[in-house]
Design an enzyme around this catalytic site. Structure first.
Site, PDB file in Angstrom:
ATOM      1  N   CYS A 196       0.759  -1.274  -0.079  1.00 17.05           N
ATOM      2  CA  CYS A 196       0.119  -0.011   0.052  1.00 17.05           C
ATOM      3  C   CYS A 196       0.662   1.217   0.036  1.00 17.05           C
ATOM      4  CB  CYS A 196      -1.054   0.016   1.255  1.00 17.05           C
ATOM      5  SG  CYS A 196      -2.162  -1.520   0.969  1.00 17.05           S
ATOM      6  N   HIS A 249      -2.594   8.457   6.011  1.00 18.80           N
ATOM      7  CA  HIS A 249      -2.907   7.080   5.407  1.00 18.80           C
ATOM      8  C   HIS A 249      -4.326   6.787   5.961  1.00 18.80           C
ATOM      9  CE1 HIS A 249      -2.232   3.127   3.770  1.00 18.80           C
ATOM     10  NE2 HIS A 249      -2.592   2.810   4.963  1.00 18.80           N
ATOM     11  N   GLU A 254      -0.686   5.854  13.426  1.00 17.65           N
ATOM     12  CA  GLU A 254      -0.661   7.033  12.511  1.00 17.65           C
ATOM     13  C   GLU A 254      -0.551   8.429  13.539  1.00 17.65           C
ATOM     14  OE1 GLU A 254      -2.007   9.020   8.517  1.00 17.65           O
ATOM     15  OE2 GLU A 254      -2.781   7.057   9.067  1.00 17.65           O
ATOM     16  N   PHE A 260       1.096  -3.441   4.303  1.00 19.69           N
ATOM     17  CA  PHE A 260       1.195  -4.870   4.858  1.00 19.69           C
ATOM     18  C   PHE A 260       2.715  -5.280   4.437  1.00 19.69           C
ATOM     19  CE2 PHE A 260      -3.398  -6.473   4.945  1.00 19.69           C
ATOM     20  CZ  PHE A 260      -3.454  -5.874   6.052  1.00 19.69           C
TER      21      PHE A 260
END
Length: 422
Positions: free
Chosen positions: A170, A310, A321, A406
């Site tokens: 990602c 994100h 985050e 991931f």
């Protein structure tokens, strides 16, 4: 140091194709999420997604190209066409050196749809262990090899510079731009057609995320299901899309009189070496990427005008985050407007990083910070300014975007306005 600027932006995203429809959608904070239409989602835990209403013929793709290309390549071509047109770069001009133009494209899962569809046919819906190759399309090699996406773009525009595909989960969209930045800085190219594309909305992808309960099961209220930083979130919403940016060496852009959106002033990537899908709660690995990207930009926390989060809408990521921002920015973290456009266009895996960087370029150009949709009940541990519900005007000189993927990938990039010094 050779400087790299953005001179063209192309976006294919849910809720409307093209840069302007994308911008209007995220500023309005109106989620483009619905019950999956690509296939019957009834057997699955998560039955909603952010799908693109994409007509390849309307974007100039021929029937032969559609048959040859997986959907993620089609989206990339359409976004790249728009970015090139926006940049004003004439590839056919006599003074355009196509040996100095390259391509880099990010993708997390490549030709997922084509591979799954063809396997279902060749295996008789999984009944046959030994498959007969005569039952599949003759373009399976292109589907199997992710590099076909960059090859398609290079061939379409007849450019001969460096070409590559970046696949880091990602964070692929940010890392693709980071690779292009390096190519320009080192002098291997003057122009890079750079971005990312993913079209993962297929039964196999939905099944995989169902298995780990990463995606939301709020199927009865699709438009309210993507809820980054909200206490009532239930997982992320799968999406699809593409964004391509025309990156150009600054002097090259200035010599041809190009309109410049912004400059890439910082980029960093880190791996956490911690867990395949897990994140440390202190946000250390992401904070390191942010810190090094800001150091490259020579920024202090007070310089940041916007952060594109994100913001996937999972409890683990949102808190990780938030901790990373506090770790790097200190008290300033409470004063910087932050938002997640995944609340509107979903999470298109590898593509989303480039889509979010496209949003950052537009934020700097247009002076508006898009909101985080559906943020109505703030998670007490996510107590920063996540721009709930409504866009706001802001003079943004420096915008930071971050990605988490991931495998332990963490990336950050800074876009800056040129200012008088340029």
């Amino acid at each position: 140091m050779r400087r790299t600027v953005v001179t063209g932006v192309g976006v294919m995203a849910p809720g409307g194709t093209g840069r302007e429809q994308f911008w209007a959608r995220i500023v309005d904070g109106k989620p483009a999420i619905r019950r999956i239409q690509a296939f019957d989602p009834s057997p699955y835990r998560s039955q909603i997604a952010a799908e693109c209403d994409f007509d390849p013929a309307a974007h100039g793709l021929t029937a032969r190209e559609v048959r040859r290309m997986d959907r993620f390549v089609q989206l990339a071509v359409a976004a790249a066409d728009e970015a090139l047109a926006d940049s004003g770069l004439d590839l056919a001009a006599a003074d355009t050196d196509t040996d100095r133009i390259g391509v880099t494209l990010g993708s997390a899962v490549g030709a997922t749809i084509r591979l799954e569809d063809e396997y279902v046919v060749a295996s008789n819906h999984g009944a046959d262990w030994h498959v007969d190759r005569r039952h599949v399309l003759p373009f399976m090699y292109q589907s199997l090899v992710p590099s076909s996406a960059a090859a398609e773009l290079a061939a379409r525009y007849r450019v001969h510079g460096p070409a590559a595909v970046v696949s880091t989960g990602c964070t692929s969209g940010i890392d693709s731009l980071g690779h292009a930045l390096t190519v320009i800085e080192e002098g291997s190219a003057d122009v890079m057609i750079a971005g990312a594309s993913d079209a993962p909305i297929s039964p196999i992808t939905v099944t995989c995320f169902d298995a780990i309960r990463a995606t939301t099961n709020r199927n009865d209220e699709p438009e309210q299901a993507s809820r980054p930083f909200d206490a009532d979130r239930a997982g992320f919403v799968l999406g699809e899309g593409s964004a391509v940016l025309l990156l150009e060496e600054y002097e090259h852009a200035r010599a041809r009189g190009a309109e410049i959106y912004c400059e890439i002033t910082g980029y960093a990537a880190r791996a956490n070496g911690f867990h395949m899908t897990g994140l440390r709660p202190d946000g250390f690995e992401l904070s390191e990427a942010i810190l090094h990207a800001m150091d490259g930009s020579r920024l202090v926390p007070e310089d940041l005008g916007y952060i594109s989060a994100h913001g996937s809408g999972t409890r683990q990521n949102d808190r990780h985050e938030t901790a990373a921002y506090k770790r790097v920015l200190g008290e300033t973290a409470y004063r910087v407007p932050i938002s997640s456009i995944k609340s509107v266009v979903g999470h298109s895996l590898g593509a989303i990083g480039s889509i979010e960087m496209a949003a950052c370029a537009l934020v700097i150009q247009r002076g508006t910070v898009p909101p985080t949709a559906n943020l109505t009940t703030r998670d007490p541990e996510c107590d920063l300014d996540y721009t709930p519900l409504e866009a706001r005007d802001a003079d943004v000189r420096h915008a930071l975007s971050v990605g988490s993927g991931f495998g332990g990938f963490q990336s950050a990039m800074v876009f800056s306005g040129l200012g008088e010094a340029a």
